[in-house]
Design a protein around this motif. Sequence first.
Motif, PDB file in Angstrom:
ATOM      1  N   TRP A   1      -2.648  -9.261   0.487  1.00 30.69           N
ATOM      2  CA  TRP A   1      -2.845  -8.511  -0.292  1.00 30.69           C
ATOM      3  C   TRP A   1      -1.757  -6.632  -0.833  1.00 30.69           C
ATOM      4  O   TRP A   1      -1.428  -7.019  -1.760  1.00 30.69           O
ATOM      5  CB  TRP A   1      -3.497  -8.772  -1.477  1.00 30.69           C
ATOM      6  N   GLN A   2      -2.862  -6.413   0.248  1.00 29.73           N
ATOM      7  CA  GLN A   2      -2.442  -5.042   0.215  1.00 29.73           C
ATOM      8  C   GLN A   2      -1.236  -4.739   0.798  1.00 29.73           C
ATOM      9  O   GLN A   2      -0.363  -4.432  -0.381  1.00 29.73           O
ATOM     10  CB  GLN A   2      -3.664  -4.756   1.134  1.00 29.73           C
TER      11      GLN A   2
ATOM     12  N   ASN B   1      10.100  -1.816  -6.399  1.00 29.44           N
ATOM     13  CA  ASN B   1       9.861  -0.944  -7.059  1.00 29.44           C
ATOM     14  C   ASN B   1      10.046   0.566  -7.434  1.00 29.44           C
ATOM     15  O   ASN B   1      11.213   0.605  -7.903  1.00 29.44           O
ATOM     16  CB  ASN B   1       8.432  -1.009  -8.732  1.00 29.44           C
TER      17      ASN B   1
ATOM     18  N   HIS C   1       1.268  -7.142   0.533  1.00 31.38           N
ATOM     19  CA  HIS C   1       1.674  -6.926  -0.804  1.00 31.38           C
ATOM     20  C   HIS C   1       2.147  -6.133  -1.304  1.00 31.38           C
ATOM     21  O   HIS C   1       3.049  -6.300  -2.343  1.00 31.38           O
ATOM     22  CB  HIS C   1       1.567  -8.360  -1.171  1.00 31.38           C
ATOM     23  N   ARG C   2       1.233  -5.507  -2.443  1.00 30.60           N
ATOM     24  CA  ARG C   2       0.709  -4.483  -3.077  1.00 30.60           C
ATOM     25  C   ARG C   2       1.973  -3.448  -3.244  1.00 30.60           C
ATOM     26  O   ARG C   2       2.922  -2.686  -3.947  1.00 30.60           O
ATOM     27  CB  ARG C   2      -0.200  -4.311  -3.294  1.00 30.60           C
ATOM     28  N   ARG C   3       1.143  -2.914  -1.503  1.00 30.65           N
ATOM     29  CA  ARG C   3       2.664  -1.507  -0.937  1.00 30.65           C
ATOM     30  C   ARG C   3       4.193  -2.173  -0.787  1.00 30.65           C
ATOM     31  O   ARG C   3       4.937  -1.803  -1.563  1.00 30.65           O
ATOM     32  CB  ARG C   3       2.878  -1.497   0.273  1.00 30.65           C
ATOM     33  N   TYR C   4       4.424  -4.299  -0.437  1.00 29.63           N
ATOM     34  CA  TYR C   4       5.874  -3.856  -0.576  1.00 29.63           C
ATOM     35  C   TYR C   4       6.572  -4.135  -1.947  1.00 29.63           C
ATOM     36  O   TYR C   4       7.206  -3.651  -2.189  1.00 29.63           O
ATOM     37  CB  TYR C   4       5.596  -4.848  -0.037  1.00 29.63           C
ATOM     38  N   CYS C   5       6.005  -4.736  -3.414  1.00 33.13           N
ATOM     39  CA  CYS C   5       6.035  -4.263  -4.242  1.00 33.13           C
ATOM     40  C   CYS C   5       6.463  -2.735  -4.758  1.00 33.13           C
ATOM     41  O   CYS C   5       7.132  -2.799  -5.620  1.00 33.13           O
ATOM     42  CB  CYS C   5       5.151  -4.903  -5.248  1.00 33.13           C
ATOM     43  N   ARG C   6       5.191  -2.067  -4.723  1.00 28.21           N
ATOM     44  CA  ARG C   6       5.704  -0.743  -5.393  1.00 28.21           C
ATOM     45  C   ARG C   6       7.024  -0.278  -4.377  1.00 28.21           C
ATOM     46  O   ARG C   6       7.805   0.076  -4.955  1.00 28.21           O
ATOM     47  CB  ARG C   6       4.008   0.156  -4.494  1.00 28.21           C
TER      48      ARG C   6
END
Length: 147
Positions: free
Chosen positions: A96-97, A107, A99-104
């Motif tokens: 999840w971490q 963006n 994935h969150r970094r990848y999404c940031r």
Amino acid sequence: MGGKCCVRQPNTPSLERLCQKRHRARIKAAEKIQAWWRGTLVRRTLLVAALRAWMIQLWWRTLLWRRVLKQRRDLLKIYVIQEEAAVKLQSWVRMWQCHRRYCRICNAVCILQAPKSYFAFQTSDILQAQYEVTPNQPEFHIEILSV
């Protein structure tokens, strides 16, 4: 009054006493043999009882030991299940971490790729962005080629 003597002769007082003496000696010998036999029977009974008690104790200790081993095995199974669950939960949190970094990062790249009018830069500016994902932290490099 006296016992029967094995010799069949006329009863004389000395012979009668001798017969009584032998009879008493035989009775004493019989009592000693009976006492020895009763003692042997008692000791044999006690030995059998002790062996049976020992066998029951051995059976009980084995039963308790098996119960302890089963409890240990059950606790070990519970421990393994908990450890596997913790590892799986940790892997999900790490995923999840990441994935969150990848999404940031995605963006941020999308913002950098927006139309030039979106930025307050001069039209001649060229913006170049690079990024890398490392195991611990994502690294993001922005280079401004001309100002």
